[in-house]
Design an enzyme around this catalytic site. Structure first.
Site, PDB file in Angstrom:
ATOM      1  N   ASP A  81     -10.077  49.385  62.259  1.00  0.00           N
ATOM      2  CA  ASP A  81      -9.855  50.778  62.668  1.00  0.00           C
ATOM      3  C   ASP A  81      -9.432  50.876  64.133  1.00  0.00           C
ATOM      4  OD1 ASP A  81     -10.484  51.592  60.155  1.00  0.00           O
ATOM      5  OD2 ASP A  81     -12.507  52.291  60.638  1.00  0.00           O
ATOM      6  N   GLY A  82      -9.939  49.963  64.967  1.00  0.00           N
ATOM      7  CA  GLY A  82      -9.559  49.964  66.378  1.00  0.00           C
ATOM      8  C   GLY A  82      -8.073  49.744  66.580  1.00  0.00           C
ATOM      9  N   ASP A  96     -28.658  63.463  76.056  1.00  0.00           N
ATOM     10  CA  ASP A  96     -27.825  62.341  76.485  1.00  0.00           C
ATOM     11  C   ASP A  96     -26.347  62.711  76.532  1.00  0.00           C
ATOM     12  OD1 ASP A  96     -29.941  60.702  76.859  1.00  0.00           O
ATOM     13  OD2 ASP A  96     -29.597  59.413  75.130  1.00  0.00           O
TER      14      ASP A  96
END
Length: 432
Positions: free
Chosen positions: A196-197, A305
């Site tokens: 996917d990258g 966060d």
């Protein structure tokens, strides 16, 4: 005749009586007047009289009764960011005697059929893999010799090919950013070898329109890589002939607006993301403090966060790990997912695709925030800085092995083992 001019019922009845006394020679003129009225009324959207038609009645009393029983006339228009448009009206709703019903949706399964044969293919690969280098050279040789295609590769891949053999002198590449920006005018098809990258990297090469992407799975999970490299000849042969099913994966366009900017239009260069943009507290030990707005309406203050703004294609990435829902990639929307919020009631949202989301670091924040775009291009957001995100007009079309829904379900079953559980035994206690 349909009365939609805002007259009272009595006035409309009087009009009916008057028209019945007119000589038949005046009827063409009346029709022209009605047409002019219709054109003036329906500049945008849909008016109910576009499909409401009444037949002539022999009885004046019956005509009056039908007139009184008819549903009210109305008009639909599509409003987005202050603009009124009717370009989608026939895709979204249809009318039958004034009732709104859902018609064909723009998110249907899409089929791509070549009107002329593809001539040029861009091949992009995952780096630092000997297996992929060998496959890339083999695939390029096959496409050149059997399909007579022009081949583009990245400069890195060009160097690897030429170091292997001078045979690959026919392969083309680019030299600078200007040539990259014009790639979409030359390339008919993109082939990726990796995970996917690699698909994310390929999509980031195109700042505007994106050619169809055929992705071969050579990574770990593969939510966007449905094709197996062992069958690349059959796959490419089928795709080059067409037609093929594609998934239109929506991208987000992100702008950073600094506090020193004089207006909202003074922004840094826009960044396109296929998965998500993340705003977090970075290395600071303080909670992130983020004010969020949707089309200028205050949404909430994030204290935790951070926050993830994700496309539906990115719903199986970072957003999923933060508790967001998995969403079919052709559902047009933006996922609003908090990261470890300091609140028990802060649940993720899915917002419509036409909204603009603004995330601002307030002046009373104890620390700056950090934004990252598809996991890279990290930028600091100081107090007063804002990140503005909206859906980009250029989706990423990815080829499907079967169709969009089948590929999506197979990916969450194979990649995430979604709802994998032993089947309950049938020889236990049963209701009588």
């Amino acid at each position: 005749m349909t009365c939609i001019t805002g007259k009272s019922p009595g006035d409309c009845n009087g009009d009916i009586n008057a028209q019945r006394m007119e000589n038949s020679t005046n009827q063409p003129m009346l029709r022209n007047e009605a047409n002019e009225q219709s054109e003036n009324c329906c500049t945008n959207g849909l008016c109910s009289h576009e499909i409401l038609h009444d037949g002539e009645t022999d009885s004046h009393a019956k005509a009056v009764q039908n007139k009184m029983m008819r549903k009210a006339s109305f008009k639909l228009s599509w409003w987005c960011k202050g603009d009124i448009s009717d370009q989608h009206k026939h895709d979204i709703v249809s009318f039958e005697r004034g009732n709104i019903t859902a018609a064909g949706r723009s998110s249907k399964q899409i089929s791509l059929k070549w009107e002329s044969n593809p001539q040029t293919v861009l091949v992009m690969t995952k780096p630092n893999s000997t297996t992929i280098q060998i496959l890339c050279a083999e695939m390029i040789r096959w496409m050149k010799e059997h399909k007579k295609l022009n081949i583009y590769v990245e400069p890195r891949v060009m160097g690897e090919l030429l170091s292997e053999s001078s045979y690959f002198n026919f392969v083309q590449t680019w030299k600078d950013e200007k040539e990259i920006l014009s790639l979409h005018t030359k390339v008919d098809l993109v082939v990726t070898l990796g995970g996917d990258g690699t698909v994310l990297w390929a999509a980031s090469m195109f700042k505007g329109p994106v050619p169809p992407i055929v992705s071969f799975s050579l990574g770990s999970l593969g939510f966007m890589t449905p094709f197996h490299s062992e069958q690349y000849r059959d796959c490419l042969d089928s795709i080059l002939k067409g037609p093929i099913s594609i998934t239109l994966r929506h991208r987000m366009q992100c702008h950073v607006i600094r506090d020193a900017a004089k207006n909202e239009y003074e922004t840094e260069e826009p960044i396109l993301v296929l998965n998500e943009v993340t705003i977090d507290r970075g290395i600071s030990s303080f909670l992130a403090n983020l004010e969020c707005y949707c089309d200028n309406s205050f949404v909430t203050r994030v204290q935790g966060d951070g926050l993830i703004l994700s496309t539906t294609s990115g719903s199986t990435a970072y957003s999923l790990g933060a508790g967001g829902s998995m969403v079919h990639p052709q559902v047009p929307g933006i996922l609003f997912t908090p990261i470890c919020p300091h609140s028990l009631s802060f649940r993720p949202l899915i917002l419509p695709e036409h909204v603009t989301i603004r995330v601002q670091v307030p002046f009373n924040s104890r620390s700056p925030a950090w934004a990252s775009f598809d996991g890279k291009d990290r930028k600091q957001l100081a107090a007063g800085d804002a990140l503005v995100c909206s859906m980009a007009p250029w989706p990423v079309p990815t080829a499907c092995q079967i169709d969009s829904t089948n590929d999506f379900l197979r990916s969450i079953h194979d990649g995430l083992h979604w709802n994998l559980r032993k089947t309950q035994s049938v020889d236990g206690p049963q209701d009588l």
